[in-house]
Design a protein around this motif. Structure first.
Motif, PDB file in Angstrom:
ATOM      1  N   SER A 134      -1.758  -0.264   8.923  1.00 57.04           N
ATOM      2  CA  SER A 134      -1.866  -1.699   9.334  1.00 57.04           C
ATOM      3  C   SER A 134      -0.538  -2.606   8.771  1.00 57.04           C
ATOM      4  N   TRP A 135      -0.374  -2.113   7.472  1.00 53.61           N
ATOM      5  CA  TRP A 135       1.333  -3.151   6.770  1.00 53.61           C
ATOM      6  C   TRP A 135       2.666  -2.638   7.425  1.00 53.61           C
ATOM      7  N   PRO A 166       0.371  -1.090  -0.125  1.00 55.72           N
ATOM      8  CA  PRO A 166      -0.089   0.197  -0.312  1.00 55.72           C
ATOM      9  C   PRO A 166       0.789   1.102   0.016  1.00 55.72           C
ATOM     10  N   ARG A 167       2.200   1.148   0.572  1.00 56.14           N
ATOM     11  CA  ARG A 167       2.868   2.336   0.384  1.00 56.14           C
ATOM     12  C   ARG A 167       3.314   2.624  -1.159  1.00 56.14           C
ATOM     13  N   LEU A 168       2.746   1.609  -2.251  1.00 46.24           N
ATOM     14  CA  LEU A 168       2.980   2.237  -3.233  1.00 46.24           C
ATOM     15  C   LEU A 168       1.750   3.111  -4.309  1.00 46.24           C
ATOM     16  N   GLU A 210      -7.831   8.283   4.025  1.00 48.13           N
ATOM     17  CA  GLU A 210      -8.114   7.700   4.621  1.00 48.13           C
ATOM     18  C   GLU A 210      -7.865   6.611   4.665  1.00 48.13           C
ATOM     19  N   GLY A 211      -8.539   5.529   3.114  1.00 45.06           N
ATOM     20  CA  GLY A 211      -8.204   5.086   3.157  1.00 45.06           C
ATOM     21  C   GLY A 211      -7.005   4.040   3.629  1.00 45.06           C
ATOM     22  N   VAL A 212      -5.393   4.757   1.843  1.00 41.73           N
ATOM     23  CA  VAL A 212      -4.691   4.795   1.714  1.00 41.73           C
ATOM     24  C   VAL A 212      -3.875   4.811   3.090  1.00 41.73           C
ATOM     25  N   GLU A 213      -4.444   5.446   4.042  1.00 40.62           N
ATOM     26  CA  GLU A 213      -3.623   5.836   5.463  1.00 40.62           C
ATOM     27  C   GLU A 213      -3.698   4.709   5.736  1.00 40.62           C
TER      28      GLU A 213
END
Length: 368
Positions: A356-357, A115-117, A348-351
């Protein structure tokens, strides 16, 4: 109750496939996943960083592999992906019969890029291709977020012949961009000489989070006109998305040309279907979103509620666009800034997935 009359069977008759929004090694090795397929009608699985964080942070199922990875000198990121890839590959094996019997439409297991990408197109494409190769199963789907930066990545990965689950879609405007990216991807795959019949895609449209955010704003606004709109936005938003699906894919001229070449339609997938407000029916985002060419991915509590007392009345999507649009006009009438709502939800969804990751990497890093 016979299996032919369960609510999940009724959903299937209406055109909605039920996928489980959860995966863990215990679920696979205990036979629970196979039981859900055989007894509950589950025909696919989705995962996300929060799901793997929950699975890998609890119990002892991963202890032996963590010890092996530690001995091999793996870092936290490599360890997490190695374990996740193994789980997804094994789950794909459990779904082999479903995949075969549905001609590849179902029997799918999704794994998400880091998700950091979410704001890095090139690395998203590279990791999507790597994950597809590492899992090595035909029925895997690679999840890519529908951020503006990653829309071209969706096209590129589909164009490479890889099945894609587009995730974190909140607005109909963004969904229309996702459909365009999908069509461009299938056109690219055709130009690249891929067999279009082997490429599948879903577009994951988040539902409950829309109600949570808009309900919060309606409470702040106050007044009867605002409060009577609570709990209506999530379903209305999904129904407007379904109208766009019908306009651009089911009947769209650009799509018809690809369908004639053997392409599979990108199905809307209803995600975030666990009801957050206890005042609402716990099957709200199931019973009101049944219809042709759709998927509903449910956490286990929503699946159990649906099987226990869900009342499926057939297609509750087709022809609902105008009523849904009226809900949105009413929301605008009480000064709900919908554009801002969807910007906030995507950010917020990405964050949340990144958080979590990162937490999972910290946990596994400490154990390594």
């Amino acid at each position: 109750m016979s299996s032919s009359t369960t609510p999940v069977a009724d959903l299937a008759a209406a055109g909605t496939s039920v996928w489980l929004d959860d995966l863990s090694r215990d679920r696979i090795t205990s036979g629970n996943l196979a039981d859900l397929i055989a007894g509950s009608g589950v025909v696919g699985v989705t995962t996300n960083p929060a799901i793997f964080a929950s699975a890998m942070s609890k119990g002892t199922a991963y202890d032996e592999q963590i010890a092996e990875l530690k001995a091999a000198g793996a870092d936290a990121t490599e360890a997490v992906f190695t374990m996740a890839v193994d789980d997804v590959r094994n789950a794909c094996g459990v779904f082999t019969d479903v995949y075969r019997d549905s001609a590849g439409v179902d029997g799918r297991v999704s794994i998400e890029v880091d998700p950091r990408l979410a704001e890095n197109r090139e690395e998203t494409v590279a990791q999507a291709k790597s994950l597809r190769e590492r899992v090595g199963a035909e029925n895997v789907m690679i999840k890519i977020p529908a951020t503006e930066v990653c829309l071209p990545a969706i096209t590129e990965v589909l164009g490479a012949g890889i099945s894609v689950n587009v995730t974190l879609i909140f607005s109909v405007a963004r969904y229309r961009q996702v459909i365009d990216a999908f069509l461009a991807g299938i056109e690219l795959a055709k130009a690249n000489g891929h067999d279009l019949s082997t490429i599948h895609s879903v577009a994951s449209f988040f539902v409950s989070r829309v109600d949570t955010e808009i309900d919060r704003r309606l409470d702040e606004t106050g007044g009867n006109d605002a409060l009577t709109l609570k709990g209506k936005a999530g379903v209305a938003n999904a129904r407007l998305a379904y109208e766009a699906f019908n306009d651009l894919l089911v009947t769209g001229s650009r799509w018809r040309e690809l369908a004639a070449a053997g392409a599979n339609v990108q199905r809307p997938l209803w995600a975030s279907t666990s009801v957050k407000n206890p005042e609402y029916s716990d099957t709200l985002y199931v019973t009101e979103l049944a219809g042709p060419h759709t998927v509903n991915t449910m956490p286990e509590n929503t699946l159990e509620a649906t099987l226990d007392h869900g009342v499926i009345t057939g297609d509750t999507l087709t022809g609902t666009g105008e009523d849904a649009a009226e809900v949105f006009r009413a929301l605008e009438g009480v000064d709900i800034d919908l554009d801002d709502v969807f910007r906030v939800l995507e950010r917020e969804g990405v964050e949340k997935f990144v958080s979590s990751w990162t937490d999972l990497l910290d946990v596994i890093g400490a154990r390594l």
